[in-house]
Design a protein around this motif. Sequence first.
Motif, short mmCIF file in Angstrom:
data_model
loop_
_atom_site.label_atom_id
_atom_site.label_comp_id
_atom_site.label_asym_id
_atom_site.label_seq_id
_atom_site.Cartn_x
_atom_site.Cartn_y
_atom_site.Cartn_z
N ASP A 53 -8.19 -18.09 -20.01
CA ASP A 53 -8.48 -19.49 -19.71
C ASP A 53 -9.79 -19.54 -18.95
O ASP A 53 -9.87 -19.10 -17.80
N LEU A 54 -10.83 -20.07 -19.57
CA LEU A 54 -12.16 -20.08 -18.96
C LEU A 54 -12.19 -20.89 -17.67
O LEU A 54 -12.98 -20.61 -16.77
N ALA A 55 -11.30 -21.89 -17.56
CA ALA A 55 -11.27 -22.72 -16.35
C ALA A 55 -10.78 -21.93 -15.14
O ALA A 55 -11.00 -22.35 -14.00
N GLN A 56 -10.11 -20.82 -15.38
CA GLN A 56 -9.57 -20.01 -14.28
C GLN A 56 -10.50 -18.85 -13.91
O GLN A 56 -10.16 -18.03 -13.05
N ILE A 57 -11.65 -18.77 -14.55
CA ILE A 57 -12.60 -17.69 -14.31
C ILE A 57 -13.80 -18.21 -13.54
O ILE A 57 -14.36 -19.26 -13.87
N ASN A 58 -14.17 -17.50 -12.52
CA ASN A 58 -15.31 -17.87 -11.68
C ASN A 58 -16.44 -16.86 -11.89
O ASN A 58 -16.38 -15.73 -11.42
N ALA A 59 -17.46 -17.28 -12.63
CA ALA A 59 -18.59 -16.41 -12.95
C ALA A 59 -19.33 -16.00 -11.67
O ALA A 59 -19.24 -16.71 -10.66
N ASP A 91 -8.87 -2.69 -6.82
CA ASP A 91 -8.68 -3.59 -7.96
C ASP A 91 -7.23 -3.58 -8.43
O ASP A 91 -6.77 -2.61 -9.06
N THR A 92 -6.52 -4.63 -8.12
CA THR A 92 -5.12 -4.79 -8.53
C THR A 92 -4.90 -6.21 -9.03
O THR A 92 -5.63 -7.12 -8.65
N TYR A 93 -3.90 -6.40 -9.88
CA TYR A 93 -3.50 -7.76 -10.25
C TYR A 93 -2.10 -7.76 -10.84
O TYR A 93 -1.57 -6.73 -11.25
N ASP A 94 -1.54 -8.96 -10.86
CA ASP A 94 -0.22 -9.20 -11.43
C ASP A 94 -0.37 -9.26 -12.95
O ASP A 94 -0.96 -10.19 -13.48
N GLY A 95 0.11 -8.24 -13.64
CA GLY A 95 -0.11 -8.13 -15.08
C GLY A 95 0.87 -8.94 -15.90
O GLY A 95 1.97 -9.28 -15.45
N GLU A 102 -13.53 -13.52 -8.00
CA GLU A 102 -12.25 -13.41 -7.28
C GLU A 102 -11.62 -12.03 -7.44
O GLU A 102 -10.65 -11.72 -6.76
N GLY A 103 -12.15 -11.21 -8.34
CA GLY A 103 -11.60 -9.87 -8.54
C GLY A 103 -11.24 -9.60 -9.98
O GLY A 103 -11.51 -10.40 -10.89
N ALA A 104 -10.62 -8.46 -10.21
CA ALA A 104 -10.25 -8.04 -11.57
C ALA A 104 -9.24 -9.01 -12.19
O ALA A 104 -8.35 -9.51 -11.50
N PRO A 156 -8.71 -3.64 -21.31
CA PRO A 156 -8.20 -3.32 -22.65
C PRO A 156 -6.82 -2.67 -22.62
O PRO A 156 -6.37 -2.14 -23.64
N ILE A 157 -6.13 -2.75 -21.47
CA ILE A 157 -4.75 -2.27 -21.35
C ILE A 157 -3.80 -3.45 -21.31
O ILE A 157 -2.96 -3.62 -22.19
N VAL A 158 -3.92 -4.26 -20.26
CA VAL A 158 -3.09 -5.47 -20.10
C VAL A 158 -3.86 -6.43 -19.21
O VAL A 158 -4.62 -6.01 -18.34
N ASP A 159 -3.67 -7.73 -19.42
CA ASP A 159 -4.40 -8.73 -18.66
C ASP A 159 -3.56 -9.30 -17.53
O ASP A 159 -2.37 -9.02 -17.40
N SER A 160 -4.22 -10.13 -16.70
CA SER A 160 -3.56 -10.69 -15.52
C SER A 160 -2.93 -12.04 -15.81
O SER A 160 -3.32 -12.74 -16.75
N ARG A 161 -1.99 -12.39 -14.98
CA ARG A 161 -1.38 -13.73 -15.08
C ARG A 161 -2.36 -14.81 -14.63
O ARG A 161 -2.33 -15.94 -15.12
N ARG A 162 -3.25 -14.47 -13.70
CA ARG A 162 -4.16 -15.47 -13.11
C ARG A 162 -4.99 -16.19 -14.16
O ARG A 162 -5.21 -17.41 -14.06
N THR A 163 -5.47 -15.48 -15.15
CA THR A 163 -6.39 -16.07 -16.12
C THR A 163 -5.80 -16.20 -17.52
O THR A 163 -6.53 -16.45 -18.48
#
Length: 222
Positions: free
Chosen positions: A121-127, A138-142, A160-162, A166-173
Amino acid sequence: MLDFSVSEKLKKLVPDFKVSVICYHHIVISELPPIISERLPLFYENIKLSLENQPFSDIPGIKEWRSMFKQAGTDPSRYRPSQEALLRKIKKDGRPHMIHSAVDLNNFFSVQYSIPMGIYDLAQINAPVRLTVGTSADTYDGLNGRMMNMENKIISADSEGAFGSPIVDSRRTCVTEHAEHALQIVYLRPSMPDEEAQRLTGKIAEMFTQVHGGENEWTIIR
């Protein structure tokens, strides 16, 4: 176009690393149209049959990406490239989980071309967004339900971080049905010629906007 780059650290470890970056705008996510969804079962059934007598390690896309994981410092027998995980799911269950049109189409492309792909979701990404190799910070909720430690793994990170790999993505985005703008990262094979990479990227972007409407813009980044 999104401010996107590949770190010097990643370039040094994987000299031929390259990705396609596709941004979609004003899209509508729902269910796949029948013309696609009705053909997917046969497509996945054929994939499943082809895997019966073919070791995963012999599949060119998997073989190449396992090698890249090793170059980056990742054990590919412990952390598999996402397209390998999809193929293992198909071999076991006959098809991947169906979620919504954006994820389902992303998974179809990943399986068809045997490359990892991510949709966000591009709206959840901060360039800016940078592809690099993660550290212990670097950790995140996968999306696999686990807290992922991304040390020595290829990651995509914003201010905001990782948020992906190419393994698994985060819930945040992660992309939901409410997303109107999306980012797609296509993890190209280093062996793929530039002309083929451009054709592939254009084909993926065109099909995605045919299904979801809106517009796309893309580039290949090293």
